[in-house]
Design an enzyme around this catalytic site. Structure first.
Site, mmCIF file in Angstrom:
data_model
loop_
_atom_site.group_PDB
_atom_site.id
_atom_site.type_symbol
_atom_site.label_atom_id
_atom_site.label_comp_id
_atom_site.label_asym_id
_atom_site.label_seq_id
_atom_site.Cartn_x
_atom_site.Cartn_y
_atom_site.Cartn_z
ATOM 1 N N ASP A 133 21.948 34.541 46.670
ATOM 2 C CA ASP A 133 20.269 34.092 46.939
ATOM 3 C C ASP A 133 19.553 34.353 47.506
ATOM 4 O OD1 ASP A 133 17.610 33.062 45.895
ATOM 5 O OD2 ASP A 133 18.614 31.112 45.980
ATOM 6 N N HIS A 190 37.886 49.052 46.844
ATOM 7 C CA HIS A 190 38.668 48.061 46.752
ATOM 8 C C HIS A 190 40.330 46.889 47.774
ATOM 9 C CE1 HIS A 190 40.321 44.677 44.357
ATOM 10 N NE2 HIS A 190 39.839 45.516 42.510
#
Length: 443
Positions: free
Chosen positions: A388, A168
């Site tokens: 995508d 992170h």
């Protein structure tokens, strides 16, 4: 609002040998310091994401493993710090060692299951997460370990699951999604990212000289130990369930506000509700301080003076704390919690971010407070659905799990209804009480 999770299924996953994927072309060899927002103690952990993709006849014959792996190497040419390793310098300052030789850890896997077997509503918790995101031994540290692990699991129907684990400190949800979008663009033939990545971590560094100018109730005092806590109960006893909130549930919760109460956002309303219910479920001492941390993003017009350009992929958020006595929070109306949250969030400004960075340097990068706390991060507008690879938008995309004191809001559909799904982690007995409290709020 009934709690739910993805169904537990019987299937087998075959994992390939983990490999390092380096940038596809030579990249600079240099040391790149993180910002003073990035390298705080509270961000030094690994965070998992998961994306589910159905089969798509238009790409029949294409291998998602090869597509993602090749796109990863190409994207790392532009995001080469993600292929580096962290080192710690004076005052615990983190620096990325960009060697150009190591890379991102990649696992190719196959599963003898079809997408349809997961059922109509995919949401955390995922009982088989360890199969889809294999923890390579020795890879999950903070220093000297891969900053990113990616596993692509090909399903028997032609769909696939993309799961990843991120250090992170290197970036936040917006940052990793920006990287994944670049990967998906490369998979479709792009030569360059549509949004060029911007490092410029110095934009969120401490001033010279550093000076704490705001109140920061979210961080521990310098004399306090930085050993993480879990609100008291043993984390081994925690279970996770997710809760769906559609328009009807939100309307029901809003009816618990006093008459003529000032309008508040859906985020504040729902978070105040969860804070109140969770506090009651954990049965704190009435005089115990409880803190609600709401993540506030530094990107966008509201904080334009910070100068974060489009393409900045570092951590760019603060988490101001709303504070109350547990007894007061449980006894008062929902409006009490809402007002506390609105006040805390309103205090976040450019100066607040500067003060956080300065505090990190002055106090040695302290951990957030650990007793009586609850974090909520709104991930509904991060853009997960735009990742995508030509298989179409993912059926579920976002954080793969909650943590004992951290929950996330993510977009979700339930029986065709748009809403938000919130995974919650609590001890079993407290979870039962939490559900009872929540039922009171939505009926």
């Amino acid at each position: 609002m009934s709690p739910a999770s993805s169904p537990s299924l019987l299937f087998h996953v075959k994992h390939g040998v983990p490999k390092m994927i380096a940038p596809a072309s030579p990249t600079p060899r240099e040391l790149k310091p993180l910002s003073d927002i990035d390298d705080q103690e509270g961000l030094r952990f690994q965070i998992p994401f998961i994306f589910f993709y159905k089969s798509n006849p238009s790409v029949e014959g294409s291998d998602p493993i090869s597509v993602v792996r090749e796109a990863l190497g190409k994207a790392l040419v532009y995001y080469y710090p993600l292929a580096g390793r962290l080192k710690e310098g004076p005052n615990r300052k983190l620096v990325v060692d960009c060697t150009g030789e190591l890379g991102v850890l990649f696992i190719a896997a196959t599963a003898d299951i079809r997408f349809e077997q997961f059922g109509g509503s995919i949401r955390p918790p995922f009982p088989n997460l360890d199969e889809f995101l294999y923890n390579v031994p020795g890879s999950d540290g903070i220093l000297g370990c891969p900053l990113l692990l990616i596993q692509v699991t090909r399903l028997s129907c032609g769909g696939f699951i993309l799961a990843l684990r991120l250090n992170h400190t290197i970036c936040d949800a917006f940052g990793i999604v920006q990287f994944l979008k670049t990967m998906s663009e490369m998979a479709k033939g792009a030569k360059f990212p549509s949004i060029p990545p911007v490092w410029q971590r110095e934009l969120l560094n401490a001033r010279t000289p550093p000076r704490i100018t705001c109140s920061h109730q979210e961080y521990q005092d310098p004399t306090t130990s930085t050993t993480p806590s879990s609100n008291g109960p043993n984390t081994a006893n925690f279970i996770q369930r997710s809760f769906f909130f559609g328009p009807n549930e939100i309307k029901a919760i809003r009816r618990h506000l006093p008459p003529n109460f000032p309008r508040c956002s859906q985020f504040v309303l729902l978070t105040a509700c969860l804070w109140k219910c969770r506090t009651s479920a954990l049965e704190f001492d009435p005089e115990q301080d409880v803190l609600m941390f709401s993540l506030v993003n530094a990107r966008g017009k509201s904080f334009g003076a910070l100068g974060l350009p489009s393409g900045y992929y570092g951590n760019a958020f603060a988490y101001p704390a709303a504070v109350a006595k547990a007894g007061d929070l449980c006894r008062n109306s929902l409006g009490f919690a809402v007002e506390l949250m609105k006040k805390a969030i309103a205090e976040v400004s450019e100066e607040y971010f500067r003060s956080v960075a300065d505090l990190m340097v002055i106090r040695g990068r302290p951990l957030y407070k650990t007793v009586g706390i609850f974090f909520v991060s709104d991930n509904r507008h991060v853009g997960y659905e735009e990742v995508d690879f030509e298989w179409g938008s993912p059926e579920y995309a976002g954080l793969a799990t909650s943590f004992p004191v951290i929950s996330f809001y993510m977009r979700c559909k339930s029986e065709g209804e748009e809403g938000v799904v919130v995974p919650i982690s609590l001890p079993l007995v407290a979870m039962e009480r939490f559900q009872q409290e929540l039922e009171k709020m939505i009926t």
